[in-house]
Design a protein around this motif. Structure first.
Motif, mmCIF file in Angstrom:
data_model
loop_
_atom_site.group_PDB
_atom_site.id
_atom_site.type_symbol
_atom_site.label_atom_id
_atom_site.label_comp_id
_atom_site.label_asym_id
_atom_site.label_seq_id
_atom_site.Cartn_x
_atom_site.Cartn_y
_atom_site.Cartn_z
ATOM 1 N N ASN A 65 35.568 21.584 35.061
ATOM 2 C CA ASN A 65 35.556 22.406 33.840
ATOM 3 C C ASN A 65 34.182 22.430 33.190
ATOM 4 N N PRO A 214 40.491 27.232 31.024
ATOM 5 C CA PRO A 214 39.695 28.387 31.462
ATOM 6 C C PRO A 214 40.310 29.728 31.097
ATOM 7 N N ASP A 215 41.599 29.743 30.808
ATOM 8 C CA ASP A 215 42.231 31.010 30.435
ATOM 9 C C ASP A 215 41.812 31.477 29.039
ATOM 10 N N ASP A 218 37.344 35.117 29.305
ATOM 11 C CA ASP A 218 37.050 35.883 30.511
ATOM 12 C C ASP A 218 35.629 35.564 30.953
ATOM 13 N N ASN A 228 36.853 32.566 48.413
ATOM 14 C CA ASN A 228 37.726 33.760 48.364
ATOM 15 C C ASN A 228 36.953 35.044 48.629
ATOM 16 N N LEU A 233 38.360 40.248 43.638
ATOM 17 C CA LEU A 233 38.658 39.622 42.346
ATOM 18 C C LEU A 233 37.873 38.326 42.181
ATOM 19 N N GLN A 234 37.427 38.070 40.968
ATOM 20 C CA GLN A 234 36.745 36.807 40.682
ATOM 21 C C GLN A 234 37.743 35.656 40.879
ATOM 22 N N PRO A 235 37.353 34.568 41.571
ATOM 23 C CA PRO A 235 38.293 33.442 41.734
ATOM 24 C C PRO A 235 38.745 32.899 40.379
ATOM 25 N N ILE A 236 39.955 32.371 40.359
ATOM 26 C CA ILE A 236 40.457 31.822 39.092
ATOM 27 C C ILE A 236 40.155 30.327 38.961
ATOM 28 N N ASP A 237 39.874 29.670 40.107
ATOM 29 C CA ASP A 237 39.632 28.225 40.045
ATOM 30 C C ASP A 237 38.262 27.920 39.441
ATOM 31 N N ARG A 241 35.137 30.448 38.638
ATOM 32 C CA ARG A 241 35.499 31.534 37.706
ATOM 33 C C ARG A 241 34.309 31.950 36.840
ATOM 34 N N SER B 15 39.691 25.217 47.711
ATOM 35 C CA SER B 15 39.521 26.479 46.975
ATOM 36 C C SER B 15 38.069 26.807 46.687
#
Lengths: 374, 79
Positions: A65, A214-215, A218, A228, A233-237, A241, B15
């Motif tokens: 993070n 992280p949510d 944006d 990925n 799409l941008q990775p969410i991890d 991100r 990941s």
């Protein structure tokens, strides 16, 4: 003798490990991820080791993070501009820098997000008793400059976050990271922005954002991460991100050198407090510092009385070789709060490399100037 | 370092790079034999790196990796 007193602009000197680590990178090169040969693996290990050192410095167990940025301004913008503001209200400390004020002004102009200021003492420290009466549920976000880049006041972050409850808090640790203790997990911080080249004593062009959830925001920048890759799409991890593009590997190597140096203070805290006390007795200057020395970091300013601030900075440099920064320090709100807008002040920001002798010399310089004007 | 027995290989895909390095540190600290290799194109169009381990150590390694998200692929041939 170390006469560089502008460490809040950027630190100097740097620990030896900074240039050594940077040279190490230039001797073998390589990028971060993207391939699996030794050169890349070594760089990837070093980048992740640096991330872990930063996480440790700010007191979080959530290393992924901690997202690398180019400086604290980038980190602050990433969070402020990535957030959503359904309540259209933000509350900030009275000592904020333009790294916070300007993106908020942009939000005001483009989205109608208004800004209030925390109740505070005359030196800008948040008044905890009065703040307890604030309805924080009516705000989308609170922002606090942990250590003022003008008078060095240390804000009581733990108490402020406790009062704010579930309302998110962004801490601007531009001046505090590497200088004062940060406990991101213990204090339940939602986000924290830092730079690598000030208190941490690393290279310019380095910084980080800690973001607990992280949510909450944006991404500011989208692009390749080495993960990925089949997706648009941008990775969410985390950290991908928020980390599109090749990172500043050279800078991160230098940051690793700084974080690994283990450098402690070379001057005594009580000596510094005594210096502030002495300066406060000089009739030619108004001292800008914390009212309570328990909340004082090693940054302070003085406003000369009956003299331009730029003139004082010039005399300090030309007659005594003392390097300072005069003016508003990109913090007009702080100077308004402290009554020194629009002239500003002359700032003295110390480093772990300063010694008691350096502080004595600074004292003697200011004393001579004061005596010459009294 | 534990001994490498020829019991076939397993590929661990993570990941992102952060997770690969995090997992590598745990695997290396425990002394398991491993290599960092490019992600086999037969498994993914991924351009990054992954960790190849001895299949006989898979259960132990997964136990040590605990909460790290990992994709597991057993290989017939060495990549």
């Amino acid at each position: 003798m170390n006469l560089y007193f502008d460490n809040s602009s950027t630190s100097f000197p740097k620990p030896e490990g900074v240039s050594q680590s940077i040279n190490e990178y230039f001797s073998h090169g390589g990028t971060y991820g993207r391939a699996a040969y030794n050169r890349v693996i070594e760089v990837s290990r070093k980048v992740e080791s640096t991330r872990s050192l930063l996480a440790n410095l700010i007191g979080t167990s959530l290393a992924p993070n901690v997202v690398f940025t180019s400086n604290a301004t980038h980190a602050i913008n990433l969070f402020i501009r990535g957030m959503r503001y359904p309540k259209r209200r933000v509350i900030i400390s009275p000592l904020e820098h333009n790294a916070v004020c300007r993106p908020l002004q942009y939000l005001f102009q483009t989205a109608g997000v208004g800004v209030d200021t925390f109740p505070h003492h005359p030196d800008g420290r948040i008044d905890i008793q009065k703040a307890a009466k604030v309805n924080f549920a009516s705000y989308d976000l609170g922002i606090i400059n942990h250590v003022s880049n003008v008078n060095g006041v240390i804000q009581p972050i733990k108490e402020i976050k406790r009062l704010m409850g579930n309302t998110p808090l962004l801490v601007d640790a531009s001046q505090s990271a590497g200088r004062v203790e940060i406990r991101a997990d213990e204090w339940k911080l939602d986000a924290l922005a830092l730079t690598g080249h000030k208190g941490i004593m690393g290279p310019t062009g380095t910084g980080a954002l800690f973001i607990r959830n992280p949510d909450m925001a944006d991404p500011l920048i989208f692009g390749g991460t080495g993960s990925n890759s089949e997706s648009y799409l941008q990775p969410i991890d985390l950290p991908d991100r928020f980390e599109a593009g090749t990172p500043n590997i050279v800078g991160i190597y230098g940051l690793w050198g700084a974080l690994s140096s283990g450098r402690g203070y070379s001057f005594k805290r009580e000596h510094f407090v005594e210096l502030l006390h002495e300066i406060s007795t000089f009739s030619s200057f108004k001292l800008l510092a914390a009212d309570d020395t328990d909340f004082q970091s090693d940054v302070f300013s003085i406003k000369p009385l009956g003299m331009e601030v730029s003139e004082l900075a010039r005399i300090l440099f030309e007659k005594f070789s003392v390097e300072t920064r005069s003016g508003l320090h990109c913090a007009p709100l702080a100077h308004r709060t402290l009554g020194t807008f629009t002239t500003g002040a002359v700032r003295f920001s110390l480093s772990k490399f300063h010694t008691d002798n350096d502080l004595d010399y600074l004292h003697s310089c200011l004393k001579k100037i004061d005596e010459g004007r009294s | 370092m534990r001994e490498e027995a020829n019991t076939g290989f397993t590929i661990l895909i993570f990941s992102n790079i952060h997770q690969v390095m995090h997992a590598e540190k745990i695997i290396a600290d425990k002394g398991y034999p491993y290599r960092i290799v490019p992600v086999p194109s037969s498994l993914s169009s991924e351009c990054g790196l992954c960790i190849r381990i001895e299949s006989s150590y898979l259960d132990s390694i997964l136990s040590d990796l605990q909460n790290i998200k990992v994709e597991i692929h057993t290989l017939n041939n060495e990549p």
